[in-house]
Design a protein around this motif. Structure first.
Motif, short mmCIF file in Angstrom:
data_model
loop_
_atom_site.label_atom_id
_atom_site.label_comp_id
_atom_site.label_asym_id
_atom_site.label_seq_id
_atom_site.Cartn_x
_atom_site.Cartn_y
_atom_site.Cartn_z
N GLU A 73 0.86 -1.18 0.00
CA GLU A 73 0.00 0.00 0.00
C GLU A 73 0.90 1.23 0.00
O GLU A 73 1.46 1.60 1.02
N ILE A 74 1.04 1.84 -1.17
CA ILE A 74 1.99 2.94 -1.34
C ILE A 74 1.25 4.27 -1.44
O ILE A 74 0.33 4.42 -2.24
N LYS A 75 1.65 5.22 -0.61
CA LYS A 75 1.09 6.57 -0.67
C LYS A 75 2.04 7.44 -1.47
O LYS A 75 3.21 7.61 -1.11
N ILE A 76 1.56 7.99 -2.57
CA ILE A 76 2.40 8.80 -3.46
C ILE A 76 2.51 10.22 -2.90
O ILE A 76 1.49 10.88 -2.65
N PRO A 77 3.71 10.74 -2.69
CA PRO A 77 3.85 12.11 -2.17
C PRO A 77 3.38 13.15 -3.18
O PRO A 77 3.50 12.93 -4.40
N ILE A 78 2.84 14.24 -2.70
CA ILE A 78 2.31 15.26 -3.61
C ILE A 78 3.40 15.89 -4.47
O ILE A 78 3.13 16.45 -5.52
N SER A 79 4.65 15.78 -4.02
CA SER A 79 5.75 16.37 -4.79
C SER A 79 5.92 15.70 -6.14
O SER A 79 6.57 16.23 -7.03
N TRP A 80 5.32 14.50 -6.32
CA TRP A 80 5.42 13.81 -7.62
C TRP A 80 4.35 14.29 -8.59
O TRP A 80 4.42 13.99 -9.78
N LYS A 81 3.36 15.03 -8.10
CA LYS A 81 2.20 15.37 -8.93
C LYS A 81 2.57 16.17 -10.17
O LYS A 81 2.08 15.91 -11.27
N PHE A 82 3.42 17.18 -10.00
CA PHE A 82 3.82 18.00 -11.14
C PHE A 82 5.33 17.92 -11.36
O PHE A 82 6.01 18.90 -11.59
N LEU A 83 5.84 16.68 -11.29
CA LEU A 83 7.28 16.46 -11.43
C LEU A 83 7.81 17.02 -12.73
O LEU A 83 8.93 17.53 -12.80
N PHE A 84 7.01 16.93 -13.79
CA PHE A 84 7.43 17.44 -15.09
C PHE A 84 6.56 18.61 -15.54
O PHE A 84 6.39 18.87 -16.72
N GLY A 85 5.99 19.33 -14.57
CA GLY A 85 5.15 20.47 -14.90
C GLY A 85 3.73 20.04 -15.24
O GLY A 85 3.38 18.86 -15.22
N ARG A 86 2.91 20.99 -15.55
CA ARG A 86 1.53 20.70 -15.91
C ARG A 86 1.46 20.18 -17.35
O ARG A 86 2.40 20.33 -18.13
N ASN A 87 0.33 19.58 -17.69
CA ASN A 87 0.13 19.09 -19.05
C ASN A 87 0.17 20.24 -20.06
O ASN A 87 -0.24 21.37 -19.75
N VAL A 88 0.65 19.95 -21.24
CA VAL A 88 0.74 20.96 -22.28
C VAL A 88 -0.66 21.38 -22.74
O VAL A 88 -1.55 20.54 -22.91
N ASN A 89 -0.87 22.69 -22.89
CA ASN A 89 -2.15 23.21 -23.36
C ASN A 89 -2.30 22.85 -24.84
O ASN A 89 -1.53 23.30 -25.70
N THR A 90 -3.29 22.01 -25.16
CA THR A 90 -3.48 21.54 -26.53
C THR A 90 -3.86 22.66 -27.49
O THR A 90 -3.75 22.51 -28.72
N GLU A 91 -4.30 23.81 -26.98
CA GLU A 91 -4.71 24.91 -27.84
C GLU A 91 -3.56 25.53 -28.59
O GLU A 91 -3.76 26.28 -29.56
N ILE A 92 -2.33 25.26 -28.17
CA ILE A 92 -1.18 25.86 -28.86
C ILE A 92 -0.86 25.14 -30.17
O ILE A 92 -0.06 25.61 -30.96
N TYR A 93 -1.50 23.97 -30.39
CA TYR A 93 -1.21 23.22 -31.62
C TYR A 93 -2.25 23.49 -32.69
O TYR A 93 -3.40 23.69 -32.40
#
Length: 206
Positions: free
Chosen positions: A186-206
């Motif tokens: 039973e592994i609890k994921i630390p919140i520091s992993w949530k945005f390890l690589f930043g937020r998702n890319v905004n698809t509107e830029i494509y």
């Protein structure tokens, strides 16, 4: 990473560790801080975890390893378990398991079948590229007759979230230091992993 639930936390100070400080890795609204190197102790599980989050200065590496080994001896810790990773491109046989272990003779005396489920034993002349000081720490522990083992997984660059979880699951399958649900840790994921690589890319830029 580790979660501080039911754990006592201490800060580790050593001149070899490059100092960093940041917000709590575990609680979003906490006033606590996270530092470069911390020790977590679970009295219930008889477990002490040393987590280092920043690089070790090469010129001071031997001093750091000497202090870790001395701490293990002074505190009379029964075993030294090292978790790390290695570069996937160094695994030249793709049919092999990505999970390997290296154990010294002292710890093999304590293991009934001399092996660990889910892991393949590495060659005697082992090399673990990308694992930092893991091999050097293991070798010094062996010289001091301290039971020691390295568990590691071959990983690629990028998001290693699942690599970390899989390694923990396999290690726990052998050591049983974390509670299990349906046969899995039973592994609890630390919140520091949530945005390890930043937020998702905004698809509107494509």
């Amino acid at each position: 990473s580790v979660s501080p639930v039911n754990l006592t936390i201490f800060l580790l100070k050593n001149s070899a560790v490059i100092p960093i400080i940041g917000a709590s890795a575990f609680e979003a609204q906490s006033g606590d801080v996270t530092t470069a190197s911390e020790i977590f102790i679970s009295e219930k599980n008889k477990l002490l975890i040393l987590q280092t989050r920043s690089p070790i200065t090469v010129a001071l590496l031997q001093n750091y390893i000497d202090e870790v080994i001395k701490f293990v001896e002074d505190e009379k810790l029964s075993e030294l378990i090292i978790l790390t990773s290695s570069y996937s491109h160094e695994q030249h046989f793709i049919e092999k398991s990505p999970f390997e272990f290296i154990a010294n003779s002292e710890i093999k005396k304590k293991v009934t079948d001399k092996s660990f489920s889910g892991f393949t034993e590495a060659a005697a002349d082992f090399s673990v590229p990308g694992s930092g000081y893991a091999k050097k720490l293991f070798q010094q522990a062996t010289e001091q007759n301290i039971p020691a083992v390295i568990f590691y997984k071959f990983v690629s660059e990028g998001d290693n979230f699942y690599d970390g979880v899989q390694l923990c699951q396999n290690v726990n399958m052998n050591l049983k230091v974390m509670p299990e649900v349906d046969g899995k840790a039973e592994i609890k994921i630390p919140i520091s992993w949530k945005f390890l690589f930043g937020r998702n890319v905004n698809t509107e830029i494509y």
